[in-house]
Design a protein around this motif. Structure first.
Motif, PDB file in Angstrom:
ATOM      1  N   TRP A 182      42.161  43.342  37.260  1.00  0.00           N
ATOM      2  CA  TRP A 182      41.536  44.564  37.766  1.00  0.00           C
ATOM      3  C   TRP A 182      40.146  44.718  37.169  1.00  0.00           C
ATOM      4  CZ3 TRP A 182      46.471  44.072  36.016  1.00  0.00           C
ATOM      5  CH2 TRP A 182      47.508  44.396  36.902  1.00  0.00           C
ATOM      6  N   GLU A 184      36.878  47.833  37.376  1.00  0.00           N
ATOM      7  CA  GLU A 184      36.428  49.115  37.915  1.00  0.00           C
ATOM      8  C   GLU A 184      34.935  49.052  38.178  1.00  0.00           C
ATOM      9  OE1 GLU A 184      35.967  53.621  36.261  1.00  0.00           O
ATOM     10  OE2 GLU A 184      37.973  52.757  36.093  1.00  0.00           O
ATOM     11  N   ASN A 187      33.487  53.708  39.692  1.00  0.00           N
ATOM     12  CA  ASN A 187      34.648  54.607  39.589  1.00  0.00           C
ATOM     13  C   ASN A 187      35.784  54.260  40.548  1.00  0.00           C
ATOM     14  OD1 ASN A 187      33.408  56.242  37.575  1.00  0.00           O
ATOM     15  ND2 ASN A 187      32.226  57.268  39.188  1.00  0.00           N
ATOM     16  N   LYS A 188      35.793  53.024  41.035  1.00  0.00           N
ATOM     17  CA  LYS A 188      36.878  52.586  41.899  1.00  0.00           C
ATOM     18  C   LYS A 188      37.475  51.294  41.341  1.00  0.00           C
ATOM     19  CE  LYS A 188      38.053  51.218  46.638  1.00  0.00           C
ATOM     20  NZ  LYS A 188      37.554  50.966  48.018  1.00  0.00           N
ATOM     21  N   ALA A 189      38.808  51.268  41.222  1.00  0.00           N
ATOM     22  CA  ALA A 189      39.493  50.085  40.701  1.00  0.00           C
ATOM     23  C   ALA A 189      39.714  49.071  41.824  1.00  0.00           C
ATOM     24  CB  ALA A 189      40.822  50.473  40.084  1.00  0.00           C
TER      25      ALA A 189
END
Length: 312
Positions: A182, A184, A187-189
């Motif tokens: 993952w 980020e 502000n989005k994973a």
């Protein structure tokens, strides 16, 4: 902080340990003792973790023995696991086996698993089978042990034994947990699985990886195809390596953030040897720090080096 207590000392010691600063962790532990703060159960977990992640066998034994002799603390599963893992990583497989066998409490599957992982690294197939039986006896649902033993057999080209493990896993309804990473961005994973082409920027990611591979090869990179256990052609093995989940995440981070931005990736499994080598080179090529948190520690890649000192 004006005043330090056991919690703050221990948190800092463990923080240093997990980020690859073993000697700083040990120094902090000694400083804590020097200020008459008596180390507790968790503090010894932290300092043993530091020793483990840096391969400091002698120092680990010193702290392990002082727990009971100087502080009257009975070792727990976490302490045993750290020492067993350290011995295994150091190649002292027989010593690790004896250590686990003589624990004052029954070893759990997780403790034995540290030795099974070491058997894979040091290619000791015979001991691996012995250790796996110990795991299956106390933790029959431990899918990780089945997968690791399958990988050990495959790497040793023991295809019959590997096939038997695969059949056993299938009969038990076990499925291998896929490697996933993952990152980020804004502000989005974003999640990546090896070989997954579903990400909307997959084409751009692939192009970035191709460019990086050319630059890495100029730096002397040679893919370690021994990490690929599938029976496929050499070129396909190289492709599979270059599309491991953490590399997809790193490439996406490079094309999606400004130059110089630190890239932070989390992975659910251990970083493989080839990806570790590749990420060191990528950090040098793109002149960025790349932080990868795998299932045991943080790796800080910068300028072609890693904070773990290639010991993880």
């Amino acid at each position: 902080m004006e005043h330090h207590d056991m919690v703050s000392w221990t948190a800092m010691t463990m923080g240093y340990a997990l980020h690859g600063h073993a000697h700083d962790a040990i120094s902090l532990f000694e400083q804590m003792k020097g200020e008459a703060v008596k180390p507790n159960y968790v503090a010894f977990m932290a300092v043993l973790t530091a020793c483990n992640h840096a391969g400091l066998v002698d120092e680990a034994w010193k702290y392990y023995n002082s727990m009971t002799k100087e502080y009257g603390i009975t070792p727990g599963i976490e302490h045993y696991a750290a020492v067993a893992d350290l011995l295994g990583r150091a190649g002292r497989l027989d010593q690790a086996y004896s250590f686990i066998s003589n624990m004052h409490i029954e070893p759990t599957g997780s403790v034995w698993s540290t030795l099974l992982a070491a058997c894979r690294v040091h290619k000791n197939v015979e001991l691996a089978a012995k250790v796996a039986e110990k795991i299956f006896a106390v933790d029959p649902g431990n899918i990780g042990a089945y997968v690791t033993l399958f990988n050990i057999y495959s790497a040793a080209k023991k295809w019959r034994e590997a096939a038997e493990m695969r059949i056993l896993m299938r009969d038990k309804g076990m499925k291998k947990k896929p490697a996933c990473s993952w990152i980020e961005v804004k502000n989005k994973a974003h999640a990546f699985v090896a070989g997954d082409e579903s990400h909307p920027y997959y084409d751009e990611i692939t192009k970035a990886l191709e460019v990086l591979l050319e630059q890495m090869e100029r730096e002397g990179y040679v893919p370690n195809t021994n990490e690929v256990l599938q029976d496929v052609e050499e070129e396909q093995k190289k492709y599979l390596l270059c599309h491991h989940s953490e590399r997809l995440a790193i490439a996406f981070g490079i094309i999606s953030t400004p130059a110089g931005t630190t890239i932070r990736v989390t992975k659910n499994l251990r970083v493989c040897v080839d990806c570790h080598t590749a990420t060191k080179l990528i950090s040098k090529i793109v002149r960025r720090e790349i932080i990868v948190r795998d299932n045991s520690r943080f790796h800080h890649f910068k300028g072609g080096e890693c904070s773990c000192g290639d010991y993880w």
